[in-house]
Design an enzyme around this catalytic site. Structure first.
Site, PDB file in Angstrom:
ATOM      1  N   HIS A  65       0.862  -1.186   0.000  1.00  0.00           N
ATOM      2  CA  HIS A  65       0.000   0.000   0.000  1.00  0.00           C
ATOM      3  C   HIS A  65       0.895   1.233   0.000  1.00  0.00           C
ATOM      4  CE1 HIS A  65      -3.704   2.149   0.332  1.00  0.00           C
ATOM      5  NE2 HIS A  65      -3.408   2.673   1.505  1.00  0.00           N
ATOM      6  N   GLU A  69       2.559  -1.196   8.028  1.00  0.00           N
ATOM      7  CA  GLU A  69       2.596  -2.201   6.963  1.00  0.00           C
ATOM      8  C   GLU A  69       3.883  -3.020   7.047  1.00  0.00           C
ATOM      9  OE1 GLU A  69       1.503  -2.731   2.233  1.00  0.00           O
ATOM     10  OE2 GLU A  69       1.968  -0.713   2.988  1.00  0.00           O
TER      11      GLU A  69
END
Length: 408
Positions: free
Chosen positions: A297, A308
């Protein structure tokens, strides 16, 4: 009952680096940046004055494809979606007149049709039709005379990834044979830029636009707004083989979850990000060690990139250090509702071409973030399995696992 595998037979995309899939991917391999000063409106009163705009030359293609009367009922964004759909359909070689059109679906991730003040100044005619979020999927259905399910999904930055996951499920269940899926988005509008500035999520590096988006770098200060459209043609393996279609890859596994936490911030430590990737791997029936690459992302915000990275380590354990992880957004900005499909297309092309696109502007490593982010230059690498992540405001999470197609 034999499992209905979902395969990808056609793709098309438009973004700040190109109005076709090939042009875009070529420039991504070169590590080009599509970020420039905003020209779609006067940004002088805003903190952020840069974005990754699509070149309006795509509108010439729209004129060739769409009748003038119909174009008058569409926004610039809806036309973008139809141009990308045309490329994907042609790329797939599919003849809908030879299909059962009641078994062909259109599912798009659409947050807004971008009926902006600038477009309203040009004409306020057909304002209802122009502003309907379901308009892009409806127009695609109308263009090809498709009679199957036709709807849009709105889950912020994960919208088109959700659309892909739903398309895979419709094929897996045997409900349809073909799905035109993907999404389109443009939040490059004064009110949206102002709003994102208020919650301090956009980069304000106006003096150096091309290097403003720097995911996973210590100097990251927010994402850069982008725009674009992407379309995939999904088919059941049996349907694709029956017509001797060229198959790019298989949609091996999909997972969609919710943080059920903060309305804008991801869950601390990336717990649900990790869970989403794990669920996609489980659905595909493979092991974490089978994954070669993650299209992250990777927004260039402090929290997303940190969490993440933590999620990847949690999901993959010691294998995390062997993974290649890169952010397409470093080059084309954040295309919001279209990001899942555009980045999915990049992931599929990575497998098809054997080359991984870089994370550009990676100049100052963050000591907290220590994965292989494919810094600044592409890497030639055979990729057999990859995951594309999309995480949106509202706690919407999606991970799509793509597999290199190897037949039965």
């Amino acid at each position: 009952m034999k499992e209905n595998k979902t395969v990808i037979t056609g793709m098309g995309m438009i973004n700040a680096l190109g109005n076709t899939m090939e042009e875009s991917f070529h420039k991504m391999i070169e590590g080009a940046s599509g970020v420039r000063p905003i020209t779609l409106f006067d940004p002088s009163e805003l903190e952020t004055k840069i974005a990754a705009e699509v070149d309006n030359s795509f509108l010439e293609k729209a004129k060739e494809l769409i009748k003038k009367r119909e174009r008058g009922k569409m926004t610039r964004l809806t036309q973008m979606a139809l141009v990308a759909a045309d490329e994907a359909v042609k790329d797939s070689g599919i003849d809908f007149n030879s299909c059962d059109k009641s078994r062909v679906a259109v599912i798009l991730g659409i947050v807004t049709t971008a009926y902006s003040d600038t477009e309203k100044e040009q004409s306020e005619n057909n304002s209802i039709v122009k502003s309907m979020p379901n308009a892009p999927s409806a127009w695609i259905s109308i263009r090809y005379g498709l009679k199957g399910p036709n709807f849009n999904v709105s889950t912020a930055c994960a919208s088109s990834a959700y659309a892909i996951a739903l398309g895979q499920q419709l094929i897996h269940s045997g409900f349809v044979d073909v799905v035109i899926t993907g999404g389109a988005d443009s939040h490059i509008q004064k009110d949206y830029i102002k709003g994102f500035n208020q919650i301090m999520t956009l980069s304000v590096k106006n003096e150096t636009p091309e290097t403003a988006c720097c995911p996973f770098s210590k100097s990251r200060d927010g994402f850069v707004m982008g725009e674009g459209a992407g379309i995939m043609i999904l088919e059941s393996e049996a349907h694709a083989k029956k017509r001797n279609a060229r198959i790019y890859a298989e949609v091996g596994g999909c997972a969609i979850t919710s943080d059920a936490g903060d309305i804008t911030a991801p869950e601390a430590d990336g717990v649900m990000m990790a869970k989403t990737m794990t669920l996609a791997i489980d659905q595909a029936g493979v092991n974490p060690e089978d994954i070669d690459y993650i299209n992250a992302h990777g927004t260039s915000t402090y929290l997303n990139d940190k969490y993440e990275t933590m999620a990847i380590k949690s999901c993959f354990g010691s294998h995390a250090s062997d993974l290649y992880v890169s952010s397409t957004k470093s080059m084309i900005g954040h295309t919001v509702g279209a990001s899942g499909v555009i980045e999915g297309i990049v992931t599929v092309l990575t497998m098809d071409r054997g080359i991984i696109t870089p994370t550009i502007n990676y100049k100052e490593p963050d000591p907290e973030l220590d994965l292989n982010y494919v810094p600044n230059l592409p890497v030639k690498k055979e990729v057999k399995m990859a995951i594309s992540n999309s995480f949106g405001f509202g706690g919407h999470n999606a991970s799509i696992l793509y597999k290199k197609y190897e037949g039965e």
